[in-house]
Enzyme design. Structure first.
Site, PDB file in Angstrom:
ATOM      1  N   SER A  74       0.822  -1.201   0.000  1.00  0.00           N
ATOM      2  CA  SER A  74       0.000   0.000   0.000  1.00  0.00           C
ATOM      3  C   SER A  74       0.859   1.255   0.000  1.00  0.00           C
ATOM      4  O   SER A  74       1.996   1.255   0.437  1.00  0.00           O
ATOM      5  CB  SER A  74      -0.884   0.008   1.244  1.00  0.00           C
ATOM      6  OG  SER A  74      -0.061   0.074   2.402  1.00  0.00           O
ATOM      7  N   LYS A  75       0.252   2.295  -0.514  1.00  0.00           N
ATOM      8  CA  LYS A  75       0.896   3.594  -0.602  1.00  0.00           C
ATOM      9  C   LYS A  75       1.334   4.081   0.778  1.00  0.00           C
ATOM     10  O   LYS A  75       2.349   4.751   0.934  1.00  0.00           O
ATOM     11  CB  LYS A  75      -0.158   4.553  -1.181  1.00  0.00           C
ATOM     12  CG  LYS A  75       0.330   5.904  -1.589  1.00  0.00           C
ATOM     13  CD  LYS A  75      -0.763   6.569  -2.413  1.00  0.00           C
ATOM     14  CE  LYS A  75      -0.993   8.009  -1.982  1.00  0.00           C
ATOM     15  NZ  LYS A  75      -2.218   8.558  -2.570  1.00  0.00           N
TER      16      LYS A  75
END
Length: 514
Positions: free
Chosen positions: A259-260
RNA sequence: GCCGCGUUCGUCUAGUGGCCUAGGACACGGCCCUCUCAAGGCUGAGAUCAUCGGUUCGACUCCGAUACGCGGUACCA
């Protein structure tokens, strides 16, 4: 065998994500390996979050990686190419409406008037009772009168697809093997059209994959549990069911889905940091797959030759930046000089934009440096390694100027003599092989360590303790500027040693000698 | 909660019943090379193959259970 057609279907709700790039790559490699067709489709039905800027970023990232597609938008100058278009879902809305209409007509779908609040309450109730959360089918068999009543209330219905109860849906996933999921575990009848009439993902993906004659659905493992829904939809539409291959996920260091928030996920960021597509593709391909041999530096063509979906790993893989950097260095070292120079340009430019350098070197200047620079570049951005060559006024930390084994006075004396020695050689020749011997001689005469003198000189002319070989650096810097910087360093040391000069026998001695 | 998937060195992986006292690569340590940093060469340490049980003459490889992890379970994709 029927025609192999695979696709990547990103949604432009964010920049090109590493995971999307990897899925795209595997689709690409598979298509190229078997001579199939690779299709690019934009899933832009989430109008609230989709932007043109993201769409552009994705297209650019795909081009940068060299993942060329045969059908879809962004090929050459054409708005799109291919016989199965349009390839943007927002231009296909009539098709979803028509497909939903057919399902409704055949009673394979129905209108549901439950409000989000009601559904939410029901879900909460089920959770509290430790039951599986699923739609309770309240609207599954409404009479015309009941529907009219809801309509009269002003309720806007969604369209739900009937999930047949008590059925085991089985499929043979190319990477995971036989998978069976009970239809009762699917959460009940599936919403395919929102109350505003726009279609939802599971529906669009099935409609489009059917319409585009997709033969193999290759996607992330996060879709594995949803696959039965798609199979049911294919069946209901009378479409052939494609083969599925669910790829392992790319993970954050804590083994959650990448995930970012926890990792750098935008492909464009890696590009901006000086990774090159050859290395990036090479790395991504080997994340979750291997040739089974000990080869590891492989071009995209070599990867395509060897690629086999059946040997893809089943376990998720943590993204390892160290390994990416190593691979990047490997690939940079293999680049042709003129190619590397071209790729270095933007990074030099951004150093200039940031005022880190005062001028841009010519191609010839860079070319001359490449033999000693190329193997020192883990990324293109590491050209900053030689930024000192292109600055007018060098800033030197006086603390770095004095080698560990020396004091300021010793360094001052040594640098002064070295300066004169260098000045003298330079008058006749300015080649690395010519500058080195007299300095070595000097070191021997004085009983110094070569490393100490060279380090002092290195810092004086570069401001750094780690640089390409010293004499090559001098040649690149030029005779005049080398002496200038040496003089300046001597000046700094004089200022530094001044207060103790009278009481420092060492300094006095060295001065006399000089 | 329910459903599904997964589990070999810190990381990526090889391994498809005997070739495994488990191989390679990254990262890490040492040595060589060496003016620094790299690159390169050599080398070291690092995995009771998640656990338990079963099948088998023999299991990392087959089966089952357990544990742990992850994913899915939306009028997101």
């Amino acid at each position: 065998m029927t025609q192999v057609r695979v696709r990547i279907a990103p949604s432009p709700t964010g920049p090109l994500h590493l995971g999307t790039a990897r899925t795209a790559l595997f689709n690409f490699l598979f298509a190229r390996h078997v001579g199939g067709t690779f299709i690019f489709r934009l899933e832009d039905t989430d109008q609230a979050r989709s932007t043109e800027a993201f769409e552009l970023d994705i297209l650019e990232g795909m081009h940068w990686l060299g993942l060329t597609w045969d059908e879809g938008p962004g090929i050459g100058d054409e708005p799109e190419r291919g016989a199965y278009g349009p390839y943007r879902q927002m231009q296909r809305t009539d098709r979803y409406a028509a497909a939903a209409r057919r399902l409704l007509d055949e009673d394979k779908a129905y209108y549901c008037y439950c409000t989000p609040d009601e559904l939410d309450a029901e879900r909460k109730r089920q959770e509290a009772a430790h039951q599986p959360t699923r739609y309770n089918g309240r609207c599954a068999h409404l009479t015309a009168a009941e529907r009219a009543a809801f309509e009269a209330e002003g309720r806007k219905p969604v369209v739900r697809f009937r999930i047949p109860p008590g059925r085991t849906i089985a499929f043979d996933d190319i990477v995971r093997g036989h998978v069976e999921i009970d239809s009762d575990a699917l959460g009940g009848d599936l919403v395919i059209l929102r109350s505003d009439g726009t279609p939802l993902y599971h529906f669009t993906v099935a409609v489009d994959d059917a319409a585009m004659a997709i033969s193999h659905v290759i996607r992330g493992e996060d879709h594995l549990s949803n696959t039965p829904k798609h199979i049911l939809l294919f069946e209901a539409m009378g479409a052939p069911i494609p083969l599925f291959a669910h790829l392992p996920l790319i993970l954050n260091p804590d083994r959650t889905k990448m995930s970012k928030r926890k990792s750098q996920t935008a492909v464009a960021d890696y590009r901006a940091q000086g990774f090159i597509p050859e290395a990036f593709v090479n790395y991504l391909a080997l994340l979750g797959w291997s040739t089974g041999t000990e080869e590891e530096i492989l071009s995209i063509e070599e990867l395509a030759e060897r690629f086999d979906l059946a040997t893809v790993n089943r376990a998720g893989a943590i993204f390892d930046r160290n390994r990416l950097e190593w691979l990047n260095g490997q690939w940079i070292r293999r680049l042709e000089p003129s190619d590397l120079i071209d790729r270095l340009r933007p990074f030099l430019q951004s150093l200039a934009d940031a005022d880190r350098i005062d001028r841009l070197p010519s191609d010839d200047e860079i070319r001359a440096l490449l033999p000693v620079v190329q193997e020192r570049l883990p990324t293109l951005a590491s050209v900053e390694l030689i930024d000192f060559l292109f600055v007018r006024e060098l800033t030197v930390d006086p603390g770095l100027l004095v080698p560990k084994r020396w004091d300021a006075a010793t360094t001052l004396g040594a640098l002064s003599i070295a300066r004169d020695t260098i000045a003298e050689v330079g008058r006749v020749s300015w080649e690395a092989e010519e500058i080195e011997p007299p300095l070595r001689e000097l070191v021997t005469d004085r009983g110094w360590k070569a490393g100490d003198l060279f380090m002092a000189v290195r810092v004086a002319i570069t401001g750094k303790t780690a640089t390409p070989p010293l004499f090559d650096v001098m040649v690149a810097l030029g005779y005049e500027r080398t002496l200038e910087r040496l003089d300046k360093a001597v000046g700094m040391l004089e200022a530094l040693t001044e207060p103790v000069e009278n009481v420092s026998p060492a300094a006095r001695t060295i001065r006399q000698e000089g």
